[in-house]
Design a protein around this motif. Sequence first.
Motif, PDB file in Angstrom:
ATOM      1  N   LEU A   1       0.807  -1.218   0.000  1.00 15.62           N
ATOM      2  CA  LEU A   1       0.000   0.000   0.000  1.00 15.62           C
ATOM      3  C   LEU A   1       0.841   1.269   0.000  1.00 15.62           C
ATOM      4  O   LEU A   1       0.282   2.371  -0.027  1.00 15.62           O
ATOM      5  N   ALA A   2       2.153   1.136   0.007  1.00 18.26           N
ATOM      6  CA  ALA A   2       3.028   2.309   0.083  1.00 18.26           C
ATOM      7  C   ALA A   2       2.749   3.256  -1.084  1.00 18.26           C
ATOM      8  O   ALA A   2       2.819   2.871  -2.251  1.00 18.26           O
ATOM      9  N   GLY A   3       2.403   4.485  -0.766  1.00 22.19           N
ATOM     10  CA  GLY A   3       2.175   5.506  -1.769  1.00 22.19           C
ATOM     11  C   GLY A   3       0.860   5.407  -2.510  1.00 22.19           C
ATOM     12  O   GLY A   3       0.595   6.213  -3.420  1.00 22.19           O
ATOM     13  N   VAL A   4       0.015   4.451  -2.148  1.00 22.41           N
ATOM     14  CA  VAL A   4      -1.261   4.237  -2.856  1.00 22.41           C
ATOM     15  C   VAL A   4      -2.386   4.947  -2.113  1.00 22.41           C
ATOM     16  O   VAL A   4      -2.631   4.642  -0.937  1.00 22.41           O
ATOM     17  N   PRO A   5      -3.080   5.886  -2.742  1.00 22.98           N
ATOM     18  CA  PRO A   5      -4.245   6.474  -2.072  1.00 22.98           C
ATOM     19  C   PRO A   5      -5.319   5.420  -1.839  1.00 22.98           C
ATOM     20  O   PRO A   5      -5.722   4.720  -2.773  1.00 22.98           O
ATOM     21  N   VAL A   6      -5.751   5.288  -0.600  1.00 23.92           N
ATOM     22  CA  VAL A   6      -6.793   4.335  -0.218  1.00 23.92           C
ATOM     23  C   VAL A   6      -7.946   5.104   0.421  1.00 23.92           C
ATOM     24  O   VAL A   6      -7.788   6.238   0.860  1.00 23.92           O
ATOM     25  N   LEU A   7      -9.094   4.463   0.502  1.00 26.72           N
ATOM     26  CA  LEU A   7     -10.280   5.147   1.002  1.00 26.72           C
ATOM     27  C   LEU A   7     -10.285   5.215   2.525  1.00 26.72           C
ATOM     28  O   LEU A   7     -10.106   4.207   3.206  1.00 26.72           O
ATOM     29  N   HIS A   8     -10.523   6.410   3.030  1.00 25.00           N
ATOM     30  CA  HIS A   8     -10.727   6.651   4.458  1.00 25.00           C
ATOM     31  C   HIS A   8     -12.165   7.126   4.641  1.00 25.00           C
ATOM     32  O   HIS A   8     -12.674   7.921   3.852  1.00 25.00           O
ATOM     33  N   TRP A   9     -12.807   6.626   5.735  1.00 28.58           N
ATOM     34  CA  TRP A   9     -14.202   7.026   5.980  1.00 28.58           C
ATOM     35  C   TRP A   9     -14.506   6.809   7.455  1.00 28.58           C
ATOM     36  O   TRP A   9     -15.176   5.880   7.842  1.00 28.58           O
ATOM     37  N   HIS A  10     -13.980   7.687   8.285  1.00 28.10           N
ATOM     38  CA  HIS A  10     -14.201   7.519   9.722  1.00 28.10           C
ATOM     39  C   HIS A  10     -13.953   8.835  10.447  1.00 28.10           C
ATOM     40  O   HIS A  10     -13.252   9.724   9.948  1.00 28.10           O
ATOM     41  N   GLY A  11     -14.538   8.927  11.624  1.00 30.81           N
ATOM     42  CA  GLY A  11     -14.282  10.043  12.523  1.00 30.81           C
ATOM     43  C   GLY A  11     -13.850   9.573  13.887  1.00 30.81           C
ATOM     44  O   GLY A  11     -13.305  10.340  14.674  1.00 30.81           O
ATOM     45  N   ASP A  12     -14.120   8.308  14.196  1.00 29.80           N
ATOM     46  CA  ASP A  12     -13.707   7.723  15.470  1.00 29.80           C
ATOM     47  C   ASP A  12     -12.288   7.182  15.371  1.00 29.80           C
ATOM     48  O   ASP A  12     -11.761   6.937  14.277  1.00 29.80           O
ATOM     49  N   THR A  13     -11.693   6.981  16.512  1.00 32.14           N
ATOM     50  CA  THR A  13     -10.355   6.411  16.557  1.00 32.14           C
ATOM     51  C   THR A  13     -10.203   5.626  17.848  1.00 32.14           C
ATOM     52  O   THR A  13     -11.152   5.478  18.615  1.00 32.14           O
ATOM     53  N   PHE A  14      -8.997   5.128  18.093  1.00 30.93           N
ATOM     54  CA  PHE A  14      -8.770   4.245  19.226  1.00 30.93           C
ATOM     55  C   PHE A  14      -7.392   4.515  19.829  1.00 30.93           C
ATOM     56  O   PHE A  14      -6.506   5.069  19.174  1.00 30.93           O
ATOM     57  N   GLU A  15      -7.253   4.139  21.082  1.00 33.25           N
ATOM     58  CA  GLU A  15      -5.922   4.078  21.680  1.00 33.25           C
ATOM     59  C   GLU A  15      -5.268   2.776  21.235  1.00 33.25           C
ATOM     60  O   GLU A  15      -5.910   1.723  21.220  1.00 33.25           O
ATOM     61  N   LEU A  16      -4.009   2.843  20.847  1.00 34.83           N
ATOM     62  CA  LEU A  16      -3.318   1.644  20.376  1.00 34.83           C
ATOM     63  C   LEU A  16      -3.320   0.599  21.485  1.00 34.83           C
ATOM     64  O   LEU A  16      -2.879   0.863  22.605  1.00 34.83           O
TER      65      LEU A  16
END
Length: 235
Positions: free
Chosen positions: A130-145
């Motif tokens: 996936l390096a350098g490849v634009p991929v789809l993002h669709w979120h507003g939530d996140t998480f603690e690792l």
Amino acid sequence: MKEALIVRHTPFEGAAGFRLPIEQAGYHFARINVSDPEFATLDWLDPDLVVVMGGPMGVYERDLHPWIDGEITGLALRIAAGRPTLGVCLGSQLIAAALGSRVYPGPVKEVGFAPITLSDTGARSALRHLAGVPVLHWHGDTFELPEGAELLATTHAFDQAYRIGDALLALQFHPEMGEDPRFAEWLNDTAYIAAAGTDPVTLQADHDRLGPAAVAAGRLMLAEWLAQLPDAYDG
């Protein structure tokens, strides 16, 4: 034959581009919706592979979605047993919750095609495709690792991918999307799209232009990850 179970939280977020590499890896493809009556009694340890897909709900919206608690419990059992598990977007957040991490609204909504930044570990993993490849993002939530997780990728605003060992992979973004006609249903959420600072026309144009390369890279990534699963997980 090995079984891959796709967990769907909404009908328009399925395996999409991931179905081909899953089947090519020798898995029988099955799916279950969280709205199905049998979801409440699902044996989370039984499938050889579980792929937990995305959805518009938040992990913390448990009063609105009573199935969330059961899914988190099931995922925790599966992860503790070392059973191969992949999470995408909401799936990655549910896995984080199952591992005891906080899931919460992030500072921005991230919607549209953009590349991820790989960590050193990520660049040596299947995500290298996936390096350098634009991929789809669709979120507003996140998480603690989660504790013990290796961070594989980020964007400027969010952690984007992590793994624990060889059997667990969690992706905040959508490398399976880019050729699925159900994307048209995603574009119906105009208020969410506007809050992210973009519009359906731009997103559709980017999908048509960038989607095929994103799916091709996502398939290579998933095929490599599936191929490295230890023989002990072959069922």
